[in-house]
Design an enzyme around this catalytic site. Sequence first.
Site: not given
Length: 744
Positions: A281-283, A285
């Site tokens: 995932s992104d940070y 997210a």
Amino acid sequence: MRNLFIVLVAVACLCGCDRRSEAERFADDLMSRMTLREKVGQMSQFAPQTGVVTGPEGEPMDLNALIKAGEVGSVLNVKTPEEIWELQRLAVDSSRLGIPILFGHDIIHGCKVIFPINLGSACSWNVEAVKESARIAAAEAAAMGIAWTFSPMCDVSADPRWGRVSEGSGEDPYLAAKLSAAMVEGYQGEELADSTTIMACVKHFAAYGAPEAGRDYNTVDMSERMFRDRYLPPYVAALDAGAATVMTSFNDFNAIPASGSRWLLKELLRDELGFDGFVVSDYRAVTEMIAHGVARDTTEAAYKAMKACLDMEMVSGSYLNSVEELVKEGLVSEKEIDAMCRNVLVAKYNLGLFEDPFRYGGAERFAGSIYRPEDLAFARSIARESMVLLKNEGEVLPLDGGERIALIGPYISSPRAMLGSWTAFRDYDRTVTIGQGFEERFPGKVTMTAGCGPYAEIDGGIAQAVRAARNADVAVLTLGLPGEFSGEAASMTSVELPQAQKNLLAAVKAAGKPVVVLLTTGRPMALESVIDDMDALFLAWHPGTEGGHAIADVISGDHSPSGHLVMSFPRCDGQIPIRYNHKATGRPLEGTAPDPLISMKKLYKSCYLFTPDTPLYPFGYGLSYTEFEFDSLEVVDKDNIHIGDDVTVRVRVSNVGDRDGATVAQLYMRDMAASTTRPVRELKGFERLHLRKGELRVVEFVLTAEDMSFWREDMKFGQEPGEFRLWLGNHSDATLEASFTVRP
Ligand code: NOJ
């Protein structure tokens, strides 16, 4: 513990099966001894408190305790090789199973040696050079202990309000696809287990480059056809190049946050595109799905992400915190957890981490692997190629006549203006500023004064700048935006020059000397209101560690400029987003009114009242100190082309000026009548050419059936018969034209 892994790896290698199943067998064997929490630990990534953080701070956590418990699969943002090995040692020696940690970092446009921002390097249209920059970045990062970069950013964007355009390859899917693939090849090399290569990560999946109003993290809502035609190709090209990992985007896409979208992550990415690596995932997210309003709490967020087959969660820890409850309630099965954990373990296996957790990094190796002279020389050359000459009235450039130069502006001594965003390992004292570059190249000829700050006037600054200009033969103004104003969380509603800089420019122009503007920026800017005050406009981007040298190389004429824009430069903010490959509409302006058009009269065409609809500088544009001519465009065997056939196109390119130089031959195509509306022009081929003065070259392009295909009305990707028009030249408004017909 380490010996046990070596034996297991050796056994896996002896069984003669292919590498993926070898790795899976290894992972399955390991998983048979792992607890549920240890498995989910592999699916969890954390950052030390001291690391670079993007996004709001969360609860403090004790990373070391988590590592000892075997609950950390990956760590991002560790700063030094010593710290990396320290954490690795803790994982290998102190956790129950000793599974090595995967260290990741944002190595976006270089590690220690910083190359131009990606948008700048893309303007070189030099696929091999972009690949080489990724290779060097990987070698330096690997020497530090990093085995995984969160790059390339494959997000197509035509919106310079969005700060992250600096990290991508511009507005065109065809070019972005070639460059994204090249970066993956550069990072990953031939063999992931090679200790100088690192894993790439295709991001941000998906369509992150189209946020509403150019505001970072904002909603993306578009038709599936548009998504597939315009946004998907660079991700696909990077996956086809073998990218080992993918990162989800922060945005919701057609109402579902990407990190919880089973359609994106399972149906499209895995089932349709055949991706078999792991998705991170992104940070935060995953837990941001609560703010998106699709999850009540972190457990539901974790549930949605797991159901979407998101293998690893970045930072927010909801997987670890929720897994027991989710499995106990029967909402997520252990089989599903195994599938995700396996993907992560397979990646570690492929990197060779089980064979040797210390294969990457080590302080000694690091010291000997960074800032190698040949890498610095390469950084200087790709920086030169990234720079774009946009205006050169009266041939004020190059400055090769011994001119006295007044070097003015807020960025003369700014290393950050050379580097741009995402440079965690930068060293300001290794960065060559514009002032240093000029003093070295033009000794005794340069007077320097700031004139103003990036946004603010300086007391007496303008008066001093005007005096300097009067006492010189030419004024060179370093204008634009600070390096930290591009990248993540750097959206802007205006991309015009800040007022303080406009005032400085006007005053210096009034001093009566030729004015050269050196623009440092991470995004296209809207410059029509000030362009008349510039005799020359030289776009330097944020050119990297060797920026000051590279700028001086080109300004002095030691090298001819050869960069070509990969994003249109709007005239004013109101035209944004603006792209060359737009649709025609039912009321195109073309052929109706003179262009540029400034009209007080309603034309009932798709245009503005007081502003032309064309950009100030179009996609593909870039001048040189020499002149190139394109002629004799020819479609080979044009009367005999059927569906499925390749089409060969030839053109003659000559350097008709009086210097050697490079340009980019660009082939554009339009499908004149299709089952869906098609762009007015689409890039379908390009070649960067270096031609000596007087040299002529015949260049050949091959258009394949795939190049002529698109997502048709029936939502199938394919070709249709009919007329195609072609244009060839060194920008997207090229007028040299040919056509052909594809028969059924
Ligand atoms: C957030 C950014 O969107 C992403 O591009 C980056 O890789 C991660 N943070 C990690 O720093």
